[in-house]
Design an enzyme around this catalytic site. Structure first.
Site, short mmCIF file in Angstrom:
data_model
loop_
_atom_site.label_atom_id
_atom_site.label_comp_id
_atom_site.label_asym_id
_atom_site.label_seq_id
_atom_site.Cartn_x
_atom_site.Cartn_y
_atom_site.Cartn_z
CD GLU A 40 -2.71 1.11 2.62
OE1 GLU A 40 -3.83 1.64 2.61
OE2 GLU A 40 -2.24 0.52 3.62
CE LYS A 112 -7.69 0.90 3.28
NZ LYS A 112 -6.61 1.57 4.02
CB CYS A 153 -4.37 -1.80 4.12
SG CYS A 153 -3.56 -1.55 5.73
#
Length: 274
Positions: A40, A112, A153
């Site tokens: 990330e 995300k 993540c």
């Protein structure tokens, strides 16, 4: 499939990060990797709102993305950039993954979905939603090497996402991350192993590590996990290149042994007051 996980301590300027990553990707390709994944926020680790807005670009103008596309084409590999911070408006960003083909083309993008808004205690807090725009769709990229389920993540804490990716055909789950030190120590290995076991997928999780220029500390331990939940590579806490060979037929073997994906049922939960 020979794959590589790149572990970084990204700084707060794009150009030197791109140079570092490119060198490590070339090292992985020299060792035979046909697929390379990075963490990330690969090319910028910046926390202050005004600074990150000043340093970022729209997708069409991002110099790091252009460099990584050229790199993938030069090396003839699949290159997964775990995420770049991409400007989507004057005051909003996207935390966006890119899967780049061996021709240098963007084969898939993923923004995300789950944003990290949390108070960790000790004065450490995060409010991603104040600056970032959440994605609203999940993706499986079916390639000549594997079927990659995309995530970033904090998505890791939402198992329904990975179940959906597995049902859509994923055999490798990608979880590029910048886990904090305390949450990494508590949950990182356990959560990633659980996602592999639940789905019968390989998991590749490239991670940020160490103390960054912003003062943030990340956990490291980039992991490769097989469909049975066994850790087959752990990068520890130093930046570097980790190589792993994946026998993708393991996915079918494990799913035959534990056919839980075939046994999913829609369940209605009834509340009972007693």
């Amino acid at each position: 499939m020979r794959a590589s996980l790149i572990q970084l301590t990204s700084g707060n300027e794009i150009a030197p990060n791109v140079e570092t990553v490119s060198s490590m990707v070339r090292e992985a390709a020299d060792q035979g990797a046909v697929f390379v994944t990075t963490p990330e926020t690969t090319h910028l680790m910046e926390m202050k709102r005004e600074r990150v807005l000043a340093k970022t670009f729209g997708e069409q103008d991002d110099p790091g993305l252009a460099a990584f596309r050229a790199l993938a084409a030069d090396l003839g590999i699949w290159l997964h950039i775990g995420s770049l911070i991409i400007k989507v408006s004057a005051d909003k960003l996207a935390n966006r993954s890119f899967l780049i083909s061996p021709k240098g083309e963007i084969a898939a993008r993923y923004d995300k979905v789950h944003l990290f808004d949390v108070e960790l205690g000790g004065g450490e807090s995060y409010r991603e939603s104040a600056l970032y725009q959440a994605g609203d769709a999940a993706f499986v990229a079916k390639t000549d090497q594997a079927n990659f389920g995309l995530s970033v993540c904090y998505d890791l804490r939402f198992p329904y996402l990975y179940r959906a990716l597995a049902h859509a055909g994923a055999n490798i789950l990608l979880v590029p991350s910048a886990f904090t030190q305390p949450t990494g120590e508590a949950h990182w290995h356990t959560l990633l192993q659980a996602r592999a076991i639940e789905t019968g997928c390989f998991v590749l999780a490239a991670a940020q590590t160490g103390m960054h220029a912003t003062g943030r500390s990340t956990f490291g331990h980039s992991l490769a996990i097989d469909p049975w939940g066994k850790i087959i590579a752990d990068a520890g806490t130093e930046p570097g290149v980790t190589m792993v060979d994946l026998e993708l037929n393991q996915v079918d073997k494990v799913r035959q042994q534990i056919p839980s994906l075939r046994h999913d049922r829609d369940i209605t939960v009834q509340k009972i007051n007693v």
